[in-house]
Design an enzyme around this catalytic site. Structure first.
Site, short mmCIF file in Angstrom:
data_model
loop_
_atom_site.label_atom_id
_atom_site.label_comp_id
_atom_site.label_asym_id
_atom_site.label_seq_id
_atom_site.Cartn_x
_atom_site.Cartn_y
_atom_site.Cartn_z
N ASP A 1 13.48 -3.22 -5.41
CA ASP A 1 13.98 -4.27 -4.51
C ASP A 1 14.69 -5.48 -4.82
O ASP A 1 14.16 -6.59 -5.31
CB ASP A 1 12.77 -4.71 -3.47
CG ASP A 1 12.01 -3.51 -2.86
OD1 ASP A 1 12.51 -3.19 -1.75
OD2 ASP A 1 11.18 -2.90 -3.38
N GLN B 1 7.60 -9.71 8.01
CA GLN B 1 8.73 -9.52 7.65
C GLN B 1 9.30 -8.17 8.21
O GLN B 1 10.32 -7.68 7.74
CB GLN B 1 8.63 -8.86 6.21
CG GLN B 1 7.74 -7.68 5.65
CD GLN B 1 7.43 -7.68 4.24
OE1 GLN B 1 6.69 -8.43 3.62
NE2 GLN B 1 8.22 -6.90 3.58
N GLN C 1 14.97 -8.62 -3.21
CA GLN C 1 13.84 -9.34 -2.87
C GLN C 1 13.22 -9.94 -4.12
O GLN C 1 13.02 -11.35 -4.13
CB GLN C 1 12.68 -8.29 -2.38
CG GLN C 1 11.29 -8.94 -2.39
CD GLN C 1 10.31 -7.70 -1.93
OE1 GLN C 1 10.22 -7.38 -0.64
NE2 GLN C 1 9.76 -6.89 -2.76
N LEU D 1 0.46 3.67 -2.22
CA LEU D 1 1.04 3.43 -3.69
C LEU D 1 1.40 4.64 -4.15
O LEU D 1 1.04 5.71 -3.63
CB LEU D 1 -0.39 2.99 -4.33
CG LEU D 1 -0.79 1.46 -4.01
CD1 LEU D 1 -2.05 1.31 -4.70
CD2 LEU D 1 0.04 0.59 -3.89
N GLY E 1 5.48 4.08 -8.97
CA GLY E 1 6.52 2.76 -8.70
C GLY E 1 5.52 1.71 -8.89
O GLY E 1 5.27 0.91 -9.63
N HIS E 2 4.55 1.68 -7.83
CA HIS E 2 3.67 0.54 -8.15
C HIS E 2 2.57 0.51 -9.10
O HIS E 2 2.26 -0.55 -9.82
CB HIS E 2 2.68 0.59 -6.57
CG HIS E 2 3.27 0.80 -5.31
ND1 HIS E 2 3.27 1.84 -4.72
CD2 HIS E 2 3.96 -0.07 -4.68
CE1 HIS E 2 4.10 1.37 -3.59
NE2 HIS E 2 4.46 0.16 -3.28
N GLY F 1 0.85 -1.16 0.10
CA GLY F 1 0.02 -0.03 0.03
C GLY F 1 0.82 1.33 0.17
O GLY F 1 2.09 1.24 -0.36
N SER G 1 9.40 5.53 -3.41
CA SER G 1 9.10 4.62 -2.19
C SER G 1 8.21 5.09 -1.42
O SER G 1 7.93 6.31 -0.98
CB SER G 1 10.58 4.59 -1.24
OG SER G 1 10.47 3.88 -0.15
#
Ligand code: AMP
Length: 279
Positions: free
Chosen positions: A152, A61, A155, A33, A36-37, A31, A187
């Site tokens: 990421d 996490q 990731q 947002l 990037g998302h 979320g 971010s």
């Protein structure tokens, strides 16, 4: 746009989509947002027929509970952005939907050591928690493709490994980093930076550009890393690492590697930022 909080409702609809032989694209997020998302959703829309975005702030996490408490939550605004982006379905489950009572939260995922390096060294247990959430979300959504950001890098590499070792049928698509006009990687955490820190944080992308130029000039890799740390520190940030890695093994790179990536993490005041560049 469909909005589901419940796994059974979600599965009922996704089974219908699957029966129609449509390809499902999945964009997992926490979320808050931003562009990037939305770029991941745009890629998913191009490459699949039906896009499911999830918003789930995954407690397993966060090794630092204050970080979890401080994580921005902006669901109403996120829903408006997703609708504008023509996302097809938002899955916004509760923790109990993702991790029901009998769920084994102690499971250890074998990620070939990729999870202990870099971010993993500074955030113990973080990637096991990420792997747990993504594995569970993949089990619930069963997508043809999952879209993750290069932002990421470690990731996405770990999830590629997870998909391989668990023999899952989902394909991973890594999408490029979206930056502000001045170069700061977008971010959700940037929302917590003052104007002064936003400005100082530009040193991260500047230093990645420096590393790219130094690699082009065939300078010593270890020397580039040392100078990069000094540049970030001189700008007032507190760097944790600046390392040039092999893009597959995530170990220290050599010029003979076919993929090198510069990765960095640094504190801008009390906000921890990460960035990277494929060299
Ligand atoms: P998050 O909500 O931070 O967990 O991120 C969800 C997904 O969006 C992850 O796959 C991220 O790598 C990706 N992402 C976050 N920031 C960016 C960015 N600036 N550009 C591209 N993808 C991003």
């Amino acid at each position: 746009m469909f909005i589901f909080k419940n796994n059974d409702d979600l599965r009922r609809l996704l089974d219908k989509i699957k029966n129609k032989k449509l390809k499902i694209g999945f964009v997992p997020t926490m979320g808050a947002l931003h562009e990037g998302h939305l770029s991941l959703i745009a890629s998913a829309k191009k490459q699949t027929d039906f896009v499911v975005t999830s918003i789930f702030v995954n407690p397993t996490q966060f090794n630092d509970q204050t970080d979890l408490a401080k994580y921005p939550r902006t669901l109403e605004k996120d829903i408006a952005l997703l609708a504008q982006a023509d996302n097809h379905l938002l899955y916004a489950p509760s923790v109990a939907q993702v991790y029901p009572k009998n769920f084994n939260k102690n499971r250890v995922f074998h990620l070939k050591g990729l999870d202990n390096l870099l971010e993993g060294a500074f955030r113990p247990g973080h990637f096991n928690g990420v792997a747990m959430a993504v594995h569970r979300l993949l089990e619930i959504v069963q997508p043809d493709a999952i879209f993750m950001g290069q932002k990421d890098y470690q990731q996405a590499t770990i999830i590629k490994q997870l998909i391989q070792s668990e023999k899952l049928k989902t394909k991973l698509v890594m999408c490029p980093i979206i930056r502000s006009p001045k170069g700061l990687a977008l971010s959700s955490r940037n929302a917590r930076l003052s104007d002064e820190w936003l400005n100082k944080a530009l040193i991260l992308s500047k230093t990645l550009n420096f590393a790219q130029a130094a690699i082009n000039a065939k300078k010593s890799i270890r020397l580039i890393e040392k100078e990069a740390m000094q540049k970030i520190e001189a700008a007032g940030l507190r760097p944790e690492y600046f390392t040039i890695i092999n893009g597959n093994t995530l170990k220290n790179a050599r010029y003979s590697d076919n993929k090198m990536v510069a990765v960095t993490a640094a504190w801008a005041g009390d906000v921890r930022l990460i960035d990277n560049m494929i060299l």
